[in-house]
Design an enzyme around this catalytic site. Structure first.
Site, PDB file in Angstrom:
ATOM      1  N   PRO A 114     -35.247 -56.073  28.670  1.00  0.00           N
ATOM      2  CA  PRO A 114     -35.768 -55.515  27.413  1.00  0.00           C
ATOM      3  C   PRO A 114     -36.913 -55.695  26.864  1.00  0.00           C
ATOM      4  CG  PRO A 114     -33.538 -55.786  28.154  1.00  0.00           C
ATOM      5  CD  PRO A 114     -34.227 -56.240  28.951  1.00  0.00           C
ATOM      6  N   GLU A 115     -37.932 -54.935  26.843  1.00  0.00           N
ATOM      7  CA  GLU A 115     -38.983 -54.951  25.697  1.00  0.00           C
ATOM      8  C   GLU A 115     -39.167 -54.183  24.550  1.00  0.00           C
ATOM      9  OE1 GLU A 115     -43.065 -54.980  29.092  1.00  0.00           O
ATOM     10  OE2 GLU A 115     -41.046 -55.649  30.194  1.00  0.00           O
ATOM     11  N   ARG A 168     -27.246 -63.324  33.254  1.00  0.00           N
ATOM     12  CA  ARG A 168     -28.174 -64.742  33.401  1.00  0.00           C
ATOM     13  C   ARG A 168     -28.265 -65.564  32.141  1.00  0.00           C
ATOM     14  NH1 ARG A 168     -33.328 -62.099  35.894  1.00  0.00           N
ATOM     15  NH2 ARG A 168     -32.169 -61.125  38.080  1.00  0.00           N
TER      16      ARG A 168
END
Length: 281
Positions: free
Chosen positions: A2-3, A112
């Site tokens: 995600p940016e 993660r």
DNA sequence: AGCTACTCCTGGTAGC
DNA sequence: TGCTACCAGGAGTAGC
């Protein structure tokens, strides 16, 4: 990962499902997801509070809980947010659950475990070091040209520096640099006013187009809060296209490492700057 | 100031 | 099929 466009997509989708709702219960499956606060004090802080607003600042998601504080979320690489019916199964990567007073539940999911959802009394200090929003009014061609003149390093690491400009990540930096015909190792100081204007234009264009397409999903991780993949990955010109022909000139896209980040360029459209420092690998 | 390296993590993949 | 080794990377931090 995600940016800015992916975070913006998440905010737009969860905002109407959260604003006005109160938190009736909180549970935490992975403690580090909420930062250093204990689970008990996190739960004490948020239960009973009402979501007043859900906003994006750079890649942060700021969920204001009345005047009492805010939840500040960052998805890092694999974080996701969902608001679903109470019996929805968030799967084995569920990290935080907030039950809502309308029978739904907010889920913070992260493979993660790098993503964070922290309660803070005041979000301002942790947003204080961020640079301007690339889609905001402060990010003008003149501003960029002037800032670049005052910097010495390579262009790409600077664009990834959130205190310089807030919201870009590896994908959109590579895409914007390609569109602006600038090599990632170009010395920032050597970027002309015209090049700065082109770079600013392409950064805004690539982010705008990506938001329209609800972000990029090229692996199994990023999904919108409705569970759908974005579609901007089909518009990539260089990212992840190593060895494939440049869409403009046919030259195979090259991969290198700049600032410890995988970097994708067209060797022909983005010629290396004349006086290069040693390219990483 | 600007670099480099390290940390946190695990699914996916390449190689055998 | 099953094993191991390695890779991806945003941001914070430390050290030079």
């Amino acid at each position: 990962m995600p940016e800015l466009p992916e975070v913006e997509t998440v905010v737009r989708l969860i905002r109407p499902r959260l604003v006005g709702r109160s938190i009736t219960a909180a549970s935490v499956a992975w403690k580090r997801s909420i930062g250093s606060q204990s689970v008990a004090s996190f739960a004490r802080a948020v239960v009973g509070e009402r979501f007043e607003s859900v906003e994006r600042r750079a890649k942060y998601i700021v969920m204001s809980l009345g005047g009492r504080g805010a939840l500040v979320g960052h998805l890092r690489m694999t974080g996701r947010m969902h608001v679903e019916a109470a019996d929805w199964d968030p799967g084995k990567f569920a990290r935080v659950r907030l039950d809502l007073d309308d029978g739904n539940a907010f889920h913070f999911i992260d493979v993660r475990k790098f993503a964070r959802l922290e309660f803070v009394r005041d979000p301002a200090p942790r947003l204080a070091d961020l640079g301007p929003e690339p889609l905001g009014p402060e990010f003008t061609a003149d501003w960029l040209a002037q800032q670049l003149r005052g910097c010495r390093g390579a262009l790409k690491p600077l664009l990834l520096d959130q205190s310089f400009l807030a919201g870009l990540g590896n994908i959109y930096v590579d895409e914007a640099l390609f569109r602006a015909r600038l090599h990632p190792l170009t010395n920032s100081r050597r970027v002309s006013a015209e090049q700065a204007a082109a770079l600013r234009r392409e950064i805004r264009a690539v982010l705008g187009e990506a938001i329209e397409r609800e972000g990029s999903s090229f692996d199994t991780f990023y999904r919108t809060p409705e569970g759908n993949p974005g579609s901007f990955q089909h518009q990539f010109r260089v990212y992840g296209r190593t060895g494939e022909p440049c869409r403009d000139c046919g030259t195979p896209i090259a991969r290198s490492v700049v600032g410890q980040r995988g970097t994708h360029t067209c060797p022909s459209c983005q010629p290396r700057p004349r006086r290069t420092r040693r390219a990483a690998r």
